[in-house]
Design a protein around this motif. Structure first.
Motif, PDB file in Angstrom:
ATOM      1  N   LEU A 248       0.857  -1.170   0.000  1.00 50.16           N
ATOM      2  CA  LEU A 248       0.000   0.000   0.000  1.00 50.16           C
ATOM      3  C   LEU A 248       0.902   1.233   0.000  1.00 50.16           C
ATOM      4  CD1 LEU A 248      -2.628  -1.263   2.584  1.00 50.16           C
ATOM      5  CD2 LEU A 248      -3.006  -0.890   0.133  1.00 50.16           C
ATOM      6  N   THR A 269      -1.592   0.411  -6.400  1.00 51.36           N
ATOM      7  CA  THR A 269      -0.888  -0.699  -5.758  1.00 51.36           C
ATOM      8  C   THR A 269      -1.076  -1.933  -6.616  1.00 51.36           C
ATOM      9  OG1 THR A 269      -0.887   0.009  -3.433  1.00 51.36           O
ATOM     10  CG2 THR A 269      -1.108  -2.330  -3.827  1.00 51.36           C
ATOM     11  N   LEU A 271      -0.747  -6.027  -7.045  1.00 49.64           N
ATOM     12  CA  LEU A 271      -0.810  -7.119  -6.078  1.00 49.64           C
ATOM     13  C   LEU A 271      -0.998  -8.458  -6.765  1.00 49.64           C
ATOM     14  CD1 LEU A 271      -1.149  -7.496  -2.861  1.00 49.64           C
ATOM     15  CD2 LEU A 271      -3.582  -7.770  -3.403  1.00 49.64           C
ATOM     16  N   LYS A 287      -4.880 -15.616  -1.972  1.00 46.39           N
ATOM     17  CA  LYS A 287      -5.464 -14.764  -0.938  1.00 46.39           C
ATOM     18  C   LYS A 287      -6.970 -15.001  -0.864  1.00 46.39           C
ATOM     19  CE  LYS A 287      -1.904 -11.198  -1.538  1.00 46.39           C
ATOM     20  NZ  LYS A 287      -1.046 -11.959  -2.514  1.00 46.39           N
ATOM     21  N   TYR A 295      -7.599  -5.363   0.684  1.00 47.35           N
ATOM     22  CA  TYR A 295      -6.599  -4.618  -0.102  1.00 47.35           C
ATOM     23  C   TYR A 295      -7.275  -3.541  -0.953  1.00 47.35           C
ATOM     24  CZ  TYR A 295      -2.303  -7.278   0.763  1.00 47.35           C
ATOM     25  OH  TYR A 295      -1.182  -7.821   1.348  1.00 47.35           O
ATOM     26  N   ARG A 298      -8.448  -0.770   1.500  1.00 41.91           N
ATOM     27  CA  ARG A 298      -7.355  -0.011   2.116  1.00 41.91           C
ATOM     28  C   ARG A 298      -6.629   0.822   1.057  1.00 41.91           C
ATOM     29  NH1 ARG A 298      -6.787  -1.504   7.366  1.00 41.91           N
ATOM     30  NH2 ARG A 298      -7.516  -3.583   7.969  1.00 41.91           N
ATOM     31  N   LEU A 306      -6.256  -0.436  -6.977  1.00 38.19           N
ATOM     32  CA  LEU A 306      -5.692  -1.780  -6.821  1.00 38.19           C
ATOM     33  C   LEU A 306      -5.581  -2.396  -8.207  1.00 38.19           C
ATOM     34  CD1 LEU A 306      -4.761  -4.074  -4.890  1.00 38.19           C
ATOM     35  CD2 LEU A 306      -7.081  -4.998  -5.124  1.00 38.19           C
TER      36      LEU A 306
END
Ligand code: JFZ
Length: 428
Positions: A248, A269, A271, A287, A295, A298, A306
């Motif tokens: 993050l 971000t 991921l 995940k 995620y 946030r 994201l």
């Protein structure tokens, strides 16, 4: 002229950035959710996208491996349909990764999917057409590696080099021209492109990359295309987004991200859904939905997008572990999308219990992990006029004081990773 969050952009940046690109940056900041796709010759070995390096594969052997790449089950329309179901607003796909193999038709090298493999099709062309079909709705971005373990002119070598059979000489300026020529192809033959996601500069951070001229080329060819550099450093002129890898904004658990967080450009971000970018047949560490929603929320709490990754299989299909999670995220966004899309960082920065996002006078309180019935928020800088649950709109009791706002939360529901409370605020 408005900057990212409606605040006046700093004089220098405002003058340097044309209105069309500022508008494209705002589109990007509103989008909040993108699909990252790592797919290439390396997918055949099912050991991630660094397999050529990790197994020290010689250029000749890897070139042979490329001649067997034939993803006959690749269906661009199905990939775009999955992206739409997931609720993503853009796709960022690897056009050329560190192995130097071009996943598109290029006149710059025969080492490409159309000329070098039995597939003889251009998956990026088919994906671009599918993204632009039916009124579009999904922007296409191209990941482009500046690092190249195959090209003879990637010389002098960098940090990740090994003796893979290339001659110990090369012409760097010719390599820079090669990249600019390929970028020109990507930005003139695939319709409107959302932008270029650069990666690999960290292999030779001090080399003369001539970024200014390459960025100028991109902005000239497509004024609304965004430059997104994964160099893990502070943004430079000509760059439009600051992206953080596996972290993050501001965090550095990965060990290579900068602690600097730009206030001028949109944030992102990237991921992995498991622990690998490219297809990895033994990586089962996927995940959970709760973690993925966490995620997304946030990241939005920091005002960041994201960019969630999938690693398709060598035959062109996408594994059920990926598709199931994308469908679930799409279903979640179907209910809670209003608290994500088009929002900016909320008045309360991300906390252990969750995060806040904002759109205008509406604040969304995302309670991800809080066991108690009362949640105390600090002062929000505006009076709270009303509070209710986003899902079902049941009123939420709140109490304002100089110390902030206390919310009385409904009990957590096991199936609900995020209790979203909507606060309608107004001036004091
Ligand atoms: C880079 C790529 O190497 C990787 O294959 C993937 O594409 C990812 C999105 O970006 O990942 C990196 C880059 C640099 C470091 C580590 C991973 N580093 O400097 O340690």
């Amino acid at each position: 002229m408005l900057g990212l969050c409606g605040a006046p952009a700093p004089a220098q940046a405002r003058d340097a950035v044309p209105a069309e690109r500022l508008a494209a940056r705002r589109w990007f900041a509103d989008a909040k959710f993108g699909l990252f796709i790592h797919w290439g010759v390396y997918s055949q070995l099912g050991a991630g996208e660094w397999v050529m390096h990790n197994r020290k594969i010689a250029v000749g052997d890897y070139e042979w491996l490329a001649t067997t790449f034939n993803p006959t089950k690749f269906d661009a329309a199905a990939w775009v349909a999955l992206a739409k179901r997931a609720g993503v607003r853009y796709i960022t796909i690897t056009s050329r990764h560190h192995d130097g193999f071009s996943m598109f038709q290029t006149a710059e090298t025969p080492y490409n999917i159309v000329d070098w493999t039995p597939f003889h099709r251009d998956p990026l062309k088919e994906l671009a057409d599918a993204c632009h079909a039916n009124g579009g709705g999904i922007k296409l971005f191209f990941y482009y590696s500046q690092l190249d373990w195959h090209h003879p002119d990637y010389w002098p070598r960098g940090r990740t080099a090994w003796d893979n059979g290339r001659p110990d000489r090369g012409d760097w300026s010719r390599y820079l021209r090669f990249m600019d020529a390929q970028l020109t192809e990507l930005l003139t033959r695939y319709g409107p492109v959302g932008g270029i996601w650069f990666d690999g500069m960290w292999d030779k951070p001090d080399a003369p990359w001539q970024l200014d001229s390459t960025y100028a080329l991109i902005h000239r060819l497509q004024p609304a295309a965004l430059v997104i550099p994964n160099h893990h450093q502070q943004p430079r002129p000509g760059e439009d987004v600051q992206t953080f890898e596996q972290d993050l904004p501001g965090a550095n658990t990965a060990g290579f991200n900068t602690g600097y967080v730009s206030a001028e450009v949109p944030l992102e971000t990237s991921l992995t859904m498991n622990d690998s970018w490219g297809f990895n047949i033994t990586d089962r560490d996927f995940k959970s939905m709760r973690a993925l929603v966490g995620y997304l929320v946030r990241a939005a709490g920091y005002g960041a997008n994201l960019l969630l990754n999938i690693g398709p299989r060598p035959d062109g299909t996408i594994g059920p572990e990926f598709t199931a999670r994308l469908d679930s995220l799409g279903a979640w966004l179907g209910v809670y999308g209003a608290a994500i899309y088009g929002t900016r960082a909320g008045p309360v920065p991300p906390r252990s219990w969750g995060a806040t996002t904002r759109r205008g006078d509406t604040v969304f309180v995302h309670v991800l992990d809080w066991p108690d019935p009362e949640l105390a928020l600090p002062p929000l800088g505006a009076r709270v006029r009303a509070a209710y649950l986003l899902r079902g709109r049941a009123p939420v009791r709140f109490q304002e004081a100089a110390s902030g706002v206390a919310l009385t939360l409904p009990p957590p529901v096991a199936t609900e990773p995020d209790r979203v409370v909507v606060l309608v605020t107004g001036s004091r």
